[in-house]
Design an enzyme around this catalytic site. Structure first.
Site, short mmCIF file in Angstrom:
data_model
loop_
_atom_site.label_atom_id
_atom_site.label_comp_id
_atom_site.label_asym_id
_atom_site.label_seq_id
_atom_site.Cartn_x
_atom_site.Cartn_y
_atom_site.Cartn_z
N SER A 13 -5.14 -28.37 28.89
CA SER A 13 -4.74 -27.79 27.61
C SER A 13 -4.05 -26.42 27.72
O SER A 13 -3.61 -25.88 26.70
CB SER A 13 -5.94 -27.68 26.67
OG SER A 13 -6.20 -28.93 26.08
N LYS B 223 -0.61 -26.16 26.18
CA LYS B 223 -0.34 -25.74 24.80
C LYS B 223 0.32 -24.36 24.74
O LYS B 223 0.98 -24.04 23.75
CB LYS B 223 -1.63 -25.76 23.99
CG LYS B 223 -2.22 -27.15 23.79
CD LYS B 223 -3.49 -27.10 22.96
CE LYS B 223 -4.05 -28.49 22.67
NZ LYS B 223 -4.66 -29.13 23.85
N SER C 223 -7.83 -25.67 20.45
CA SER C 223 -7.25 -26.66 21.37
C SER C 223 -6.99 -27.98 20.65
O SER C 223 -7.40 -29.06 21.10
CB SER C 223 -8.14 -26.87 22.59
OG SER C 223 -7.37 -27.32 23.69
#
Length: 478
Positions: free
Chosen positions: A63, A66, A307
Site C-alpha cells: 500500500s 498509494k 489505506s
C-alpha cells in the site's frame, strides 16, 4: 550498497570503511531468517542519502503504492477535482412522463452511497416525474475492460478490501450477511440478508463443535455466481450468536442497477422498458439530478490515512481516462501515472512496474530509490501539495495510530508515513522529524517476512522490536 555517516556514532557498525560496506547486522539480525530488507534514509533536500541499503532492489510496494497514486492524481486532476454522478433524461418531460430513457451516468465515484442515490431519485419525484416511457440505462463508459487488476490474489476477491472498482460503486460495493451456525453437528448454517442488499445468498456451510475432528482444518469460502447470487460453502465451528460477515460485490454495475431500480420503484416512478448497460458514451441528456463527491484532496486523505483501496484504484483508472480521453483501464492508468510523474515532477520511474493504484497487485515492483525520489519531490513541494498532512501520523491516526514499534520508541507525533502490508510484506514510506529538528525521508521495504508456525504469535512483537530499534536510532541521530 552504500552506508554513509549513518546515525553518527549511535549505529557505528553501519559506517562505511574503505570500499567495504558493513551489513546493518544490528537491525537485520532482529528479523526472521530469510527476510529481505531495502532501506533508504535521506535528509529532506539533501542530494545524497545517509543510508541506502539495497536501494535499487525491486520489491512489492504493497500500500505504499498509494503514495505514488496520490502524487500523480494531485498533479493531473488537482486537489479540487470531484467525481460527479448524474441522472439524465434523453427526452422531454410532459404531464409527469419522461419521453425517452432515464440515464444514470456513473463516474467511478468511490464514495457514492445508497442514500445519495435515493436523494437523486427523490429529486426526480419532486420534479413531477412519475413515469419513464423508455428504459433505465446504466452508463459505465468511464471505465472499460476488467474491474479486477492483474496480479490480485484470487482468494481475496470476495473480501471487501479488494472489491472490484467498477464504474458504478455504491456503498463501497460491499454487503453484509448474518450467518447462524447449526446446533446440530454437521448441520447447515442459516444465512440472513437485509432486504436492501439486492443479492441472493445461499448457505451450504456445515457446523461442527470446536473439539470435533472435522473442525480442525475447517475452511470457509464464498463463490459468486451470475445475477448477484452468492453461495457460502465449507464449514465453521459452532457459535452461540450469529456471525456478521461482509463480502465484496463482484458485478458492481449490475448491483448499482438493481439499487437504482429499487429506489425508482419505492419512489413510485415506473420504467417502461428493461435495464440496459451502456459502455460507449453518447451525447449528454438533460441533467435531472446529480451528486458530487468531496474534493479529491479530501478523498486522498482518507485513502492514505485508512489505506482505502477502492479510492486508490478508481482514482488510478480515472487518470487513464482523463489522460487519454478513453475509457479508463489498468493499462491506461499505469501509463498515465508514468507520464504524469515524468512530465510534471521530473521523476523517471524507470523499470518500476505499476499494475494498480492501491498496491494490492503482486505484479507491482518498485525500488526504495524510486520511492525516495517521490518523497523528496513531495517534501520540496508540500506547501502547494499539502501532502504530508494526509499521511498517517504515529500514535495519532490512520494505520499508524497503534503501530507498536513507534509507540515503543516514543515517537508518537514525530513520524508521518504510509504503511504497506501484504502476506510477508511490511513496508513504510514517509517522513520523520529527528531530535535535532531535522526532517528526513525514509523508505523501509521489508519482504519475505515469515515465521515458523510455532513462532507466529510473536510475529508482530518481532516486527515491533525491529522498527522500534531502527527508528529510535534514526530519531536520535545527528
Amino acid at each position: 550498497m552504500r552506508l554513509l555517516n549513518v546515525f553518527s556514532g549511535i549505529a557505528c557498525s553501519l559506517v562505511i570503511t574503505g570500499a567495504q560496506a558493513t551489513q546493518i547486522d544490528q537491525y537485520t539480525q532482529l528479523l526472521p531468517e530469510g527476510a529481505n530488507l531495502s532501506l533508504m534514509v535521506q535528509k529532506v533536500g539533501a542530494s545524497t542519502p545517509s543510508i541506502d541499503y539495497q536501494d535499487k532492489q525491486l520489491t512489492l510496494p504493497a500500500s505504499t503504492q498509494k503514495v505514488v497514486t496520490a502524487l500523480a492524481a494531485l498533479l493531473q486532476l488537482g486537489a479540487d477535482y470531484r467525481f460527479t454522478t448524474t441522472i439524465e433524461g434523453s427526452g422531454s418531460v410532459n404531464n409527469g412522463v419522461l419521453n425517452g430513457d432515464l440515464i444514470v451516468r456513473f463516474s467511478g465515484d468511490p464514495t457514492l452511497k445508497s442514500q445519495q442515490v435515493r436523494s437523486m431519485v427523490q429529486s426526480l419525484k419532486q420534479q413531477g416525474i412519475r413515469q419513464v416511457s423508455g428504459g433505465l440505462i446504466i452508463d459505465t463508459s468511464v471505465f472499460a475492460s476488467h474491474d479486477k487488476a492483474p496480479g490480485w490474489s484470487w482468494n481475496d476477491m470476495t473480501q471487501c478490501f479488494s472489491a472490484p472498482p467498477s464504474a458504478a460503486i455504491i456503498d463501497k460495493n460491499c454487503f453484509s450477511v448474518a450467518l447462524q451456525t447449526s446446533k446440530q453437528e454437521g448441520g447447515t448454517a442459516t444465512v440472513q440478508v437485509a432486504s436492501y442488499f439486492p443479492v441472493q445468498v445461499n448457505s451450504q456451510v456445515r457446523s461442527y463443535p470446536r473439539n470435533s475432528p472435522n473442525a480442525r482444518f475447517c475452511e470457509f469460502d464464498v463463490t459468486a455466481g451470475e445475477n448477484l447470487r452468492y453461495t457460502l460453502t465449507g464449514c465453521l465451528t459452532q457459535q452461540d450468536k450469529p456471525i456478521t460477515l461482509s463480502f465484496a460485490v463482484q458485478d458492481g454495475n449490475a448491483y448499482a442497477a438493481q439499487i437504482v431500480k429499487n429506489e425508482l420503484r419505492q419512489a413510485g416512478i415506473q420504467i417502461g422498458n428493461a435495464i440496459r448497460y451502456q459502455t460507449t458514451r453518447t451525447g449528454p441528456g438533460k441533467v435531472l439530478a446529480q451528486n458530487q463527491s468531496a474534493p479529491l484532496h479530501d478523498l486522498l486523505k482518507v485513502m492514505l490515512k485508512s489505506s482505502d483501496n477502492m479510492i486508490a484504484d478508481t482514482v488510478f483508472r480515472t487518470m487513464g481516462n482523463k489522460q487519454y480521453n478513453l475509457p479508463g483501464t489498468w493499462r491506461s492508468g499505469s501509463s498515465a501515472v508514468r507520464l504524469i510523474l515524468r512530465q510534471q515532477a521530473g521523476i523517471d520511474i524507470g523499470n518500476t512496474v505499476i499494475a494498480d493504484g492501491s498496491g494490492l497487485s503482486r505484479h507491482n515492483l518498485i525500488s526504495a530509490d524510486t520511492m525516495m525520489q517521490i518523497l523528496q519531490y513531495i517534501a520540496r513541494n508540500d506547501s502547494q501539495l499539502d501532502f504530508i498532512s494526509m499521511l498517517p501520523t504515529a500514535g495519532q491516526d490512520g494505520t499508524l495510530r497503534a503501530r507498536s514499534g513507534f509507540k515503543d520508541a516514543g515517537l508518537e507525533g514525530k513520524v508521518s508515513a504510509k504503511t504497506g502490508a501484504l502476506q510477508g510484506v511490511y513496508n513504510l514510506a514517509g517522513f520523520m522529524t529527528t531530535a535535532s529538528g531535522e526532517k528526513v525521508a525514509f523508505v523501509q521495504f521489508l519482504s519475505s517476512y515469515a515465521m515458523s508456525p510455532q513462532d507466529r504469535s510473536g510475529r508482530k512483537a518481532t516486527l515491533a522490536n525491529f522498527e522500534s530499534t531502527l527508528y529510535r536510532d534514526l530519531y536520535n541521530s545527528n
